[in-house]
Design a protein around this motif. Structure first.
Motif, PDB file in Angstrom:
ATOM      1  N   PHE A  33      23.738 105.326  53.565  1.00  0.00           N
ATOM      2  CA  PHE A  33      23.677 105.479  51.878  1.00  0.00           C
ATOM      3  C   PHE A  33      22.660 106.233  51.236  1.00  0.00           C
ATOM      4  N   ALA A  34      21.453 105.942  51.888  1.00  0.00           N
ATOM      5  CA  ALA A  34      20.085 106.322  51.210  1.00  0.00           C
ATOM      6  C   ALA A  34      20.120 107.920  51.290  1.00  0.00           C
ATOM      7  N   ARG A  35      20.387 108.396  52.441  1.00  0.00           N
ATOM      8  CA  ARG A  35      20.541 109.831  52.639  1.00  0.00           C
ATOM      9  C   ARG A  35      21.425 110.598  51.910  1.00  0.00           C
ATOM     10  N   GLN A  36      22.530 109.819  51.331  1.00  0.00           N
ATOM     11  CA  GLN A  36      23.749 110.543  50.438  1.00  0.00           C
ATOM     12  C   GLN A  36      23.119 110.370  49.065  1.00  0.00           C
ATOM     13  N   PHE A  37      22.603 109.243  48.825  1.00  0.00           N
ATOM     14  CA  PHE A  37      22.550 108.798  47.069  1.00  0.00           C
ATOM     15  C   PHE A  37      21.004 108.432  46.635  1.00  0.00           C
ATOM     16  N   ASP A  38      20.302 108.064  47.371  1.00  0.00           N
ATOM     17  CA  ASP A  38      19.046 107.661  47.268  1.00  0.00           C
ATOM     18  C   ASP A  38      17.809 107.886  48.077  1.00  0.00           C
ATOM     19  N   PRO A  39      17.776 108.993  48.367  1.00  0.00           N
ATOM     20  CA  PRO A  39      16.827 109.556  49.435  1.00  0.00           C
ATOM     21  C   PRO A  39      15.283 109.469  49.006  1.00  0.00           C
ATOM     22  N   GLN A  40      14.924 108.132  49.076  1.00  0.00           N
ATOM     23  CA  GLN A  40      13.365 107.784  49.068  1.00  0.00           C
ATOM     24  C   GLN A  40      13.000 107.063  50.196  1.00  0.00           C
ATOM     25  N   PRO A  41      11.720 107.538  50.774  1.00  0.00           N
ATOM     26  CA  PRO A  41      11.220 106.989  51.880  1.00  0.00           C
ATOM     27  C   PRO A  41      11.477 105.420  52.256  1.00  0.00           C
ATOM     28  N   PHE A  42      11.387 104.811  51.234  1.00  0.00           N
ATOM     29  CA  PHE A  42      11.533 103.168  51.554  1.00  0.00           C
ATOM     30  C   PHE A  42      13.068 102.712  51.728  1.00  0.00           C
ATOM     31  N   HIS A  43      13.825 103.658  51.796  1.00  0.00           N
ATOM     32  CA  HIS A  43      15.267 103.219  52.021  1.00  0.00           C
ATOM     33  C   HIS A  43      15.691 104.054  53.450  1.00  0.00           C
ATOM     34  N   LEU A  44      14.752 104.976  53.996  1.00  0.00           N
ATOM     35  CA  LEU A  44      15.205 105.886  55.070  1.00  0.00           C
ATOM     36  C   LEU A  44      14.329 105.762  56.330  1.00  0.00           C
ATOM     37  N   ASP A  45      12.768 105.191  56.085  1.00  0.00           N
ATOM     38  CA  ASP A  45      11.887 104.849  57.151  1.00  0.00           C
ATOM     39  C   ASP A  45      11.312 103.737  57.348  1.00  0.00           C
ATOM     40  N   GLU A  46      11.437 103.182  58.539  1.00  0.00           N
ATOM     41  CA  GLU A  46      10.775 101.706  58.327  1.00  0.00           C
ATOM     42  C   GLU A  46       9.123 101.931  58.347  1.00  0.00           C
ATOM     43  N   ASP A  47       8.711 102.934  59.016  1.00  0.00           N
ATOM     44  CA  ASP A  47       7.137 103.170  58.627  1.00  0.00           C
ATOM     45  C   ASP A  47       6.989 103.215  57.235  1.00  0.00           C
ATOM     46  N   ALA A  48       7.596 104.292  56.679  1.00  0.00           N
ATOM     47  CA  ALA A  48       7.151 104.562  55.306  1.00  0.00           C
ATOM     48  C   ALA A  48       7.311 103.430  54.283  1.00  0.00           C
ATOM     49  N   ALA A  49       8.289 102.649  54.722  1.00  0.00           N
ATOM     50  CA  ALA A  49       8.784 101.260  53.803  1.00  0.00           C
ATOM     51  C   ALA A  49       7.760 100.137  53.991  1.00  0.00           C
TER      52      ALA A  49
ATOM     53  N   SER B  60      35.115 105.727  41.271  1.00  0.00           N
ATOM     54  CA  SER B  60      34.696 104.534  40.947  1.00  0.00           C
ATOM     55  C   SER B  60      33.116 104.640  40.221  1.00  0.00           C
ATOM     56  N   GLY B  61      33.214 103.754  39.029  1.00  0.00           N
ATOM     57  CA  GLY B  61      31.785 103.496  38.325  1.00  0.00           C
ATOM     58  C   GLY B  61      30.651 103.439  39.248  1.00  0.00           C
ATOM     59  N   TRP B  62      30.699 103.029  40.323  1.00  0.00           N
ATOM     60  CA  TRP B  62      29.585 102.736  41.430  1.00  0.00           C
ATOM     61  C   TRP B  62      29.358 104.012  42.163  1.00  0.00           C
ATOM     62  N   HIS B  63      30.509 105.013  42.081  1.00  0.00           N
ATOM     63  CA  HIS B  63      30.069 106.370  42.701  1.00  0.00           C
ATOM     64  C   HIS B  63      29.200 107.096  41.609  1.00  0.00           C
ATOM     65  N   THR B  64      29.658 106.949  40.508  1.00  0.00           N
ATOM     66  CA  THR B  64      29.078 107.618  39.558  1.00  0.00           C
ATOM     67  C   THR B  64      27.488 107.195  39.258  1.00  0.00           C
ATOM     68  N   ALA B  65      27.505 105.812  39.433  1.00  0.00           N
ATOM     69  CA  ALA B  65      26.075 105.350  39.441  1.00  0.00           C
ATOM     70  C   ALA B  65      25.169 106.015  40.717  1.00  0.00           C
ATOM     71  N   ALA B  66      25.719 105.745  41.702  1.00  0.00           N
ATOM     72  CA  ALA B  66      25.187 106.398  42.975  1.00  0.00           C
ATOM     73  C   ALA B  66      24.759 108.086  42.760  1.00  0.00           C
TER      74      ALA B  66
END
Lengths: 150, 150
Positions: A33-49, B60-66
């Motif tokens: 999900f993070a790669r597609q919509f919220d690519p920030q280190p704390f959602h992608l990588d255990e060490d960075a998190a 989906s509204g949640w798709h727009t949000a993502a």
């Protein structure tokens, strides 16, 4: 699971509650999900998190929101579907890998439309809880509800 | 695109705005998101959507949000990342297949923490617009912002 009976505006009452089944979130789903919509280190990588505000891998809040919707669609069978007009969302704590989430919905307000006799607006409080009963998301949402056809 | 300069609390001012690039949403992406997170007919099937409140396939509204989050991560480079504490979201109209979305962020409030000298909380207004300049999502969000290390 049999299909639930659809609920019309007339079937709802204040304080009515609905509880979903639970759904377990995996590390891979959190990262995908993070790669597609919220690519920030704390959602992608255990060490960075580990060095972040979260102190360990955490799901995007929007992932928690999307999973909440998935559980709501099953748990709260409004006739005509769940169409939200908007609402408020907070994330008291993050969803973690392996968390089993469930949603608890309560009907807070029921307001028939003055201009459109076929519908109304309801307001619900939805709490998304992990397996420890802790809230990972709390939202209040306005949702269209339809009257039973004559 | 070069990596943007990270922004600390001290770099922000009221009324400051950020605009993202645009991102086009496909029919297949709308259906894939819906299958995973919001499996309702008006997000999955063109024919069923025609007879719904939406009058045609709608994300989906949640798709727009993502997708908004995806664009925000690129457009609003807060130092330490974008960690939202919560906020309000409305969807004035749905995202449709082929829509090209962009986000427009404005800093509304900047509140240094009284108890934690290393951070503050900001409030932003984010408008997600389609290619016609129409808002598909408006949200106000509270976000953690970090002070520049001494």
């Amino acid at each position: 699971m049999t299909a639930p009976t659809p609920l019309w505006l007339e079937d709802l009452h204040l304080g009515q509650t609905f509880v979903s089944d639970s759904l377990t979130v995996t590390t891979e789903e959190i990262k995908a999900f993070a790669r597609q919509f919220d690519p920030q280190p704390f959602h992608l990588d255990e060490d960075a998190a580990k060095d972040s505000l979260f102190g360990g891998l955490a799901a995007s809040g929007w992932h928690t929101a999307a999973l909440t919707m998935r559980l709501l669609v099953e748990a709260f069978p409004l006739a005509g579907g769940l169409v939200g007009a908007g609402g408020e969302t907070t994330w008291p704590r993050p969803t973690r890998p392996g968390d089993a989430l469930s949603v608890h919905v309560e009907v807070l307000e029921i307001t028939p439309s003055r201009s459109r006799p076929d519908r109304g607006m309801i307001r619900t409080r939805t709490e998304t809880r992990n397996q420890h009963g802790e809230a990972v998301q709390i939202s209040t949402t306005r949702i269209v509800a339809w009257r039973r056809p004559a």
